[in-house]
Motif scaffolding. Structure first.
Motif, PDB file in Angstrom:
ATOM      1  N   PRO A 146      -4.279  -8.671  13.663  1.00  0.00           N
ATOM      2  CA  PRO A 146      -4.496  -7.251  13.389  1.00  0.00           C
ATOM      3  C   PRO A 146      -3.887  -6.300  14.416  1.00  0.00           C
ATOM      4  O   PRO A 146      -3.534  -5.171  14.077  1.00  0.00           O
ATOM      5  N   ALA A 147      -3.736  -6.729  15.668  1.00  0.00           N
ATOM      6  CA  ALA A 147      -3.142  -5.854  16.683  1.00  0.00           C
ATOM      7  C   ALA A 147      -1.611  -5.883  16.651  1.00  0.00           C
ATOM      8  O   ALA A 147      -0.955  -5.066  17.281  1.00  0.00           O
ATOM      9  N   SER A 148      -1.037  -6.814  15.877  1.00  0.00           N
ATOM     10  CA  SER A 148       0.421  -6.928  15.770  1.00  0.00           C
ATOM     11  C   SER A 148       0.971  -5.801  14.908  1.00  0.00           C
ATOM     12  O   SER A 148       0.262  -5.214  14.090  1.00  0.00           O
ATOM     13  N   SER A 149       2.256  -5.560  15.055  1.00  0.00           N
ATOM     14  CA  SER A 149       2.904  -4.513  14.258  1.00  0.00           C
ATOM     15  C   SER A 149       3.101  -4.968  12.825  1.00  0.00           C
ATOM     16  O   SER A 149       3.621  -6.044  12.567  1.00  0.00           O
ATOM     17  N   ALA A 150       2.678  -4.120  11.903  1.00  0.00           N
ATOM     18  CA  ALA A 150       2.906  -4.329  10.471  1.00  0.00           C
ATOM     19  C   ALA A 150       4.332  -3.874  10.159  1.00  0.00           C
ATOM     20  O   ALA A 150       5.023  -3.327  11.026  1.00  0.00           O
ATOM     21  N   PRO A 151       4.813  -4.083   8.937  1.00  0.00           N
ATOM     22  CA  PRO A 151       6.171  -3.662   8.596  1.00  0.00           C
ATOM     23  C   PRO A 151       6.448  -2.170   8.845  1.00  0.00           C
ATOM     24  O   PRO A 151       7.581  -1.796   9.129  1.00  0.00           O
ATOM     25  N   ASP A 152       5.399  -1.316   8.812  1.00  0.00           N
ATOM     26  CA  ASP A 152       5.613   0.118   9.056  1.00  0.00           C
ATOM     27  C   ASP A 152       5.652   0.464  10.542  1.00  0.00           C
ATOM     28  O   ASP A 152       5.786   1.628  10.914  1.00  0.00           O
ATOM     29  N   PRO A 155       0.024  -0.935  14.042  1.00  0.00           N
ATOM     30  CA  PRO A 155      -0.784  -2.157  14.021  1.00  0.00           C
ATOM     31  C   PRO A 155      -1.362  -2.403  12.624  1.00  0.00           C
ATOM     32  O   PRO A 155      -1.711  -1.467  11.915  1.00  0.00           O
ATOM     33  N   TRP A 156      -1.468  -3.692  12.253  1.00  0.00           N
ATOM     34  CA  TRP A 156      -2.056  -4.056  10.969  1.00  0.00           C
ATOM     35  C   TRP A 156      -3.475  -3.518  10.851  1.00  0.00           C
ATOM     36  O   TRP A 156      -3.882  -3.040   9.809  1.00  0.00           O
ATOM     37  N   GLY A 157      -4.253  -3.664  11.918  1.00  0.00           N
ATOM     38  CA  GLY A 157      -5.646  -3.224  11.891  1.00  0.00           C
ATOM     39  C   GLY A 157      -6.397  -3.866  10.734  1.00  0.00           C
ATOM     40  O   GLY A 157      -6.216  -5.047  10.427  1.00  0.00           O
ATOM     41  N   PRO A 158      -7.235  -3.089  10.037  1.00  0.00           N
ATOM     42  CA  PRO A 158      -8.037  -3.662   8.952  1.00  0.00           C
ATOM     43  C   PRO A 158      -7.224  -4.067   7.727  1.00  0.00           C
ATOM     44  O   PRO A 158      -7.747  -4.705   6.823  1.00  0.00           O
ATOM     45  N   ASP A 159      -5.934  -3.713   7.702  1.00  0.00           N
ATOM     46  CA  ASP A 159      -5.077  -4.101   6.576  1.00  0.00           C
ATOM     47  C   ASP A 159      -4.481  -5.491   6.743  1.00  0.00           C
ATOM     48  O   ASP A 159      -3.736  -5.952   5.880  1.00  0.00           O
TER      49      ASP A 159
END
Length: 186
Positions: A146-152, A155-159
């Motif tokens: 969750p703390a990693s970078s999502a494609p946008d 951070p991913w967080g709850p997603d």
């Protein structure tokens, strides 16, 4: 003494004036100013750019998750101790608790959550075995979570896509086979 109004510790002082919600005490400037908040919330998670310490990383590429969802890129953080023999028959997969990390011991043997168990001459003898401890998928100590970078880029967080809580085994076929032993996971 009968004419004293208010608590005895105020003897010799003017009586207290009552303070009520109807007459609040006025605010004054203390000089406090809140610190600038960053877009990323405070976290104990390891983030790219932090000191890797004894962690190693492998890019495992995209991953389809068992419960649905897809991670476009998975980085697996792990630590190793000992030497892998020629036929890879001495590898031990060491899993940690859900809230733990891959730092079971250190090269020096003086830190880690299992430093009394892993090392030369210990129960998981690194003179004989090659011990690998990956950080769990979704963990916060270097493996994609969750703390990693999502494609946008945020951070991913709850997603962060749902995954089984016991995803310790590295999600790659060549990491899943040939282990001499598996241990850990409280």
């Amino acid at each position: 003494m009968a004419d004293i109004k208010g608590p005895r510790f105020l003897v010799g002082h003017a009586p207290l004036e009552p303070v009520t919600d109807a007459e609040p005490i006025g605010d004054f400037d203390t000089g406090y100013r809140p610190a600038h908040r960053t877009a990323i919330p405070a976290s104990g998670a390891w983030r790219e750019g932090d000191d890797p310490e004894e962690r190693q990383f492998e890019n495992l590429g995209p991953l389809e998750l068992e419960l649905g969802g897809r991670l476009p890129t998975v980085y697996m953080a792990y630590e190793t101790w000992g030497k892998l023999n020629a036929d890879a028959s001495n590898a031990i997969l060491l899993c940690h608790a859900l809230t733990g990390d891959s730092h079971a011991t250190s090269v020096s043997g003086d830190s880690g959550w299992w430093n009394e168990i892993v090392g030369p001459g210990k129960a998981l003898d690194t003179n004989h075995y090659f011990v690998v401890c990956p950080n769990v998928l979704g963990g916060c100590q270097g493996t994609t979570g969750p703390a990693s970078s999502a494609p946008d880029g945020r951070p991913w967080g709850p997603d962060f896509p749902k995954s089984p809580s016991a995803t310790c085994a590295p999600p790659r076929q060549n990491w899943r086979t040939g282990w001499a032993c598996g241990d850990g996971h409280s």
